[in-house]
Design an enzyme around this catalytic site. Sequence first.
Site, PDB file in Angstrom:
ATOM      1  N   SER A  59      -4.665   3.588  -7.741  1.00  0.00           N
ATOM      2  CA  SER A  59      -5.869   2.765  -7.575  1.00  0.00           C
ATOM      3  C   SER A  59      -6.714   3.297  -6.422  1.00  0.00           C
ATOM      4  O   SER A  59      -7.898   2.963  -6.309  1.00  0.00           O
ATOM      5  CB  SER A  59      -5.489   1.298  -7.311  1.00  0.00           C
ATOM      6  OG  SER A  59      -4.567   1.211  -6.238  1.00  0.00           O
ATOM      7  N   ASP A  97       2.586   6.426  -6.398  1.00  0.00           N
ATOM      8  CA  ASP A  97       2.264   6.642  -7.820  1.00  0.00           C
ATOM      9  C   ASP A  97       2.256   8.122  -8.187  1.00  0.00           C
ATOM     10  O   ASP A  97       1.683   8.944  -7.457  1.00  0.00           O
ATOM     11  CB  ASP A  97       0.859   6.097  -8.108  1.00  0.00           C
ATOM     12  CG  ASP A  97       0.880   4.782  -8.851  1.00  0.00           C
ATOM     13  OD1 ASP A  97       1.914   4.439  -9.456  1.00  0.00           O
ATOM     14  OD2 ASP A  97      -0.154   4.085  -8.832  1.00  0.00           O
ATOM     15  N   GLU A 194       1.640  -5.283 -15.821  1.00  0.00           N
ATOM     16  CA  GLU A 194       0.228  -5.539 -15.495  1.00  0.00           C
ATOM     17  C   GLU A 194      -0.487  -6.145 -16.701  1.00  0.00           C
ATOM     18  O   GLU A 194      -0.397  -5.614 -17.826  1.00  0.00           O
ATOM     19  CB  GLU A 194      -0.455  -4.216 -15.080  1.00  0.00           C
ATOM     20  CG  GLU A 194      -1.930  -4.415 -14.728  1.00  0.00           C
ATOM     21  CD  GLU A 194      -2.546  -3.242 -13.974  1.00  0.00           C
ATOM     22  OE1 GLU A 194      -1.823  -2.286 -13.616  1.00  0.00           O
ATOM     23  OE2 GLU A 194      -3.769  -3.286 -13.740  1.00  0.00           O
TER      24      GLU A 194
END
Length: 278
Positions: A59, A97, A194
């Site tokens: 993100s 990530d 998510e």
Amino acid sequence: MYSGTPNESSRAAEKAWTVPALAQAKRDGRKLVMLTCYDAGFARTMEDVGIDLVLVGDSLGMVMQGHDSTIPVTTADVAYHTACVARGLDKTLLIADLPFGADATPERALDASIRLLQAGAAMVKLEGAAHKLEVIRFLVDREIPVCAHLGLTPQSVLRLGGYKVQGRDEVAARRLREDARAVQDAGATLLVLECVPTPVAASITADLDIPTIGIGAGPQCDGQVLVLHDLLGVNSGHRRPRFVKDFLAEGGSVAGAFAAYAKAVRDGSFPDAEHSYA
Ligand code: KIV
């Protein structure tokens, strides 16, 4: 409102998080509180208020770099932010990530994971199941702890055609349940869910031994994660999803916002129905 002074002596007595402690937390019914983070100062503040897990998410491409998606993010970008965050942490478990393409093959994923672990991460996160199951097995066999990520997987935005709730119909929900089982069986030790309807996330959570961490997946997950900028109400130039809550207003300060979020996750008041999908 948060008083602003972390209790140093009780914090000092707390043990550092380890990977095996995550499954124990689930067995103990202890909710896991996770936030994304991209630099040392915020990391230190998160640790001061007792955030359990910190994620250097891809993100960062959207909230730090200003891109429209996470696709442009590279392993070098994640490694840089992981090293920054690691310098601010002592006890909090740090997850990083694997960005788009870095986990396309087991060998590429291994190279990228080694970079992220050497930058200070204790675990890598990757999106999806299917051919990623082989990647998870390959990494776990080589001593690299893996967090899986199912439901809305932002790296699939081009195929999905946007950021949408996943698992809404029975076929898609069954597929999600099967994928969740499969990533656990492949060796993942944590699972981010998510944008998944609350009942689907609840049944996956009940079915698995590994903890689930929800983001837009309802209150019955074993823990919750939010993107730092969303929790602080920062305008990152993107549509605010339904599950986002600005905790700065009620927390009164950055540390107060983190503390209010942690309290709300632990007492089960966040996410409520307003911040979940039925
Ligand atoms: O990249 C990220 O920040 C994430 C969280 C939204 C879970 O994957």
